[in-house]
Design an enzyme around this catalytic site. Sequence first.
Site, mmCIF file in Angstrom:
data_model
loop_
_atom_site.group_PDB
_atom_site.id
_atom_site.type_symbol
_atom_site.label_atom_id
_atom_site.label_comp_id
_atom_site.label_asym_id
_atom_site.label_seq_id
_atom_site.Cartn_x
_atom_site.Cartn_y
_atom_site.Cartn_z
ATOM 1 C CE LYS A 1 52.896 48.589 40.806
ATOM 2 N NZ LYS A 1 52.550 49.148 42.113
ATOM 3 C CE LYS B 1 54.437 50.107 50.658
ATOM 4 N NZ LYS B 1 53.106 49.644 50.309
ATOM 5 C CE LYS C 1 51.283 43.141 47.284
ATOM 6 N NZ LYS C 1 50.618 44.428 47.104
HETATM 7 N N1 AQP Z 1 50.243 40.166 44.153
HETATM 8 C C1 AQP Z 1 49.044 40.683 43.924
HETATM 9 N N2 AQP Z 1 47.963 39.875 43.791
HETATM 10 C C2 AQP Z 1 46.738 40.390 43.544
HETATM 11 N N3 AQP Z 1 46.493 41.714 43.427
HETATM 12 C C3 AQP Z 1 47.532 42.557 43.543
HETATM 13 N N4 AQP Z 1 47.637 43.900 43.474
HETATM 14 C C4 AQP Z 1 48.934 44.256 43.652
HETATM 15 N N5 AQP Z 1 49.695 43.175 43.852
HETATM 16 C C5 AQP Z 1 48.861 42.093 43.793
HETATM 17 C C6 AQP Z 1 46.516 44.782 43.217
HETATM 18 O O1 AQP Z 1 46.885 45.699 42.205
HETATM 19 C C7 AQP Z 1 46.223 46.947 42.451
HETATM 20 C C8 AQP Z 1 47.193 48.073 42.352
HETATM 21 O O2 AQP Z 1 48.148 47.971 43.327
HETATM 22 P P1 AQP Z 1 49.205 49.120 43.551
HETATM 23 O O3 AQP Z 1 50.309 48.937 42.628
HETATM 24 O O4 AQP Z 1 48.557 50.432 43.512
HETATM 25 O O5 AQP Z 1 49.625 48.865 45.033
HETATM 26 P P2 AQP Z 1 50.162 47.599 45.736
HETATM 27 O O6 AQP Z 1 49.059 46.696 46.128
HETATM 28 O O7 AQP Z 1 51.031 48.105 46.856
HETATM 29 O O8 AQP Z 1 51.025 46.872 44.618
HETATM 30 P P3 AQP Z 1 52.504 46.443 44.697
HETATM 31 O O9 AQP Z 1 52.845 45.788 43.407
HETATM 32 O O10 AQP Z 1 52.762 45.638 45.931
HETATM 33 O O11 AQP Z 1 53.247 47.834 44.758
HETATM 34 P P4 AQP Z 1 54.426 48.298 45.661
HETATM 35 O O12 AQP Z 1 55.464 47.211 45.547
HETATM 36 O O13 AQP Z 1 54.882 49.591 45.073
HETATM 37 O O14 AQP Z 1 53.903 48.460 47.040
HETATM 38 C C9 AQP Z 1 45.548 46.845 43.815
HETATM 39 O O15 AQP Z 1 44.187 46.585 43.609
HETATM 40 C C10 AQP Z 1 46.221 45.667 44.442
HETATM 41 O O16 AQP Z 1 45.405 45.007 45.368
#
Ligand code: AQP
Length: 330
Positions: free
Chosen positions: A201, A114, A198
């Site tokens: 969102k 990040k 990855k």
């Molecule tokens: N691309 C992915 N593949 C598999 N698992 C995923 N998770 C997120 N992206 C993928 C899983 O979703 C759960 C919740 O994640 P989160 O939204 O709390 O945090 P994150 O992992 O940081 O998700 P994002 O979408 O990448 O959010 P931002 O962009 O806001 O940082 C977790 O179990 C995660 O592993």
Amino acid sequence: MSEIKRLVSGIKPTGQLTLGNYIGAIKQFIKYQDEYEMYVFIADLHALTLPIEAKELRNNVKNLIAVYLACGLDPKKVTLFRQSDVPMHAELGFIMTFNSYIGELSRMTQYKDKVSKIASNEAIPTGIFIYPTLMAADILLYDADYVPVGIDQKQHVELTRDLAIRFNSRYSDTFKIPEPLTPKIGSKINSLSNPLKKMSKSESDKGTIYLLEDLAIIRKKIMSAVTDSGNEIIYDPVNKPGISNLITIMSALTNKSIENVVNECQNDNYGVFKKKVADVVVNELSLLQSKVNDIQKSGIIENILQEGSYKAIYEARKKLNKVYRKVGLR
Ligand code: AQP
């Protein structure tokens, strides 16, 4: 008789949910709810880690809970709540921050990742440094045995274990030591436009499939997914990350093994296979979208959240009282 194991997990409402969240987290929750005692929350405090408009956050929360329910999370089986409704998360998070070291937090890959996206002349928000200690509190409050997470969050569960072990040895046995539970298939769904990255969102681009977006756009995104040289359906995440990512999506959504998907599609070229993947994704998400719509209209969401928060507060308060006694705050 063996005791029922407990699972805790949450998703942060930072944006529209993606196919990665669906495959890596929500689909797993649905699978586990019959087997485990589950606490699933909307991690709205975590959503404040980076700046977000209040209106957008409210909207994301509303969509997230509707998606949880539309996917089949059953509030009779699962304690479903909003993190900020249970103030003990923030309180234990504070204690956990003081129980952590700067060195270990600096080693978190997500933090480094990040920070690397922030321009060198911009300030780095403290939240992206300390949110793993809040995540530790989320887990430790409920004596979780397991934490279902995608690969990207595994390191944070390891940190949680370290913090719990440190607290237990400093004060006496207080926390259960949790273990990460990572799906065999789909623990990391990658971006369709950059299959080495990855799907996230917060990274709005043509490589991300949002669960609630227009189905025609979803189809278009899949049809234009970046693939690799060659034209054969081969699963090889290192040398052919593009097609392997699509195979993983197909496998996770159809509940077929990677081998089965590859065997069934061995005569396809990339174009034909992409169309099959698009059909499967669009079919699944079209059902989901219509359920989300019904749930949002039904007005049941607030009641469900309120009931879930009562149960969560009851458990969380017990644990926090214990912690406060041990550290000398009571
Ligand atoms: N691309 C992915 N593949 C598999 N698992 C995923 N998770 C997120 N992206 C993928 C899983 O979703 C759960 C919740 O994640 P989160 O939204 O709390 O945090 P994150 O992992 O940081 O998700 P994002 O979408 O990448 O959010 P931002 O962009 O806001 O940082 C977790 O179990 C995660 O592993």
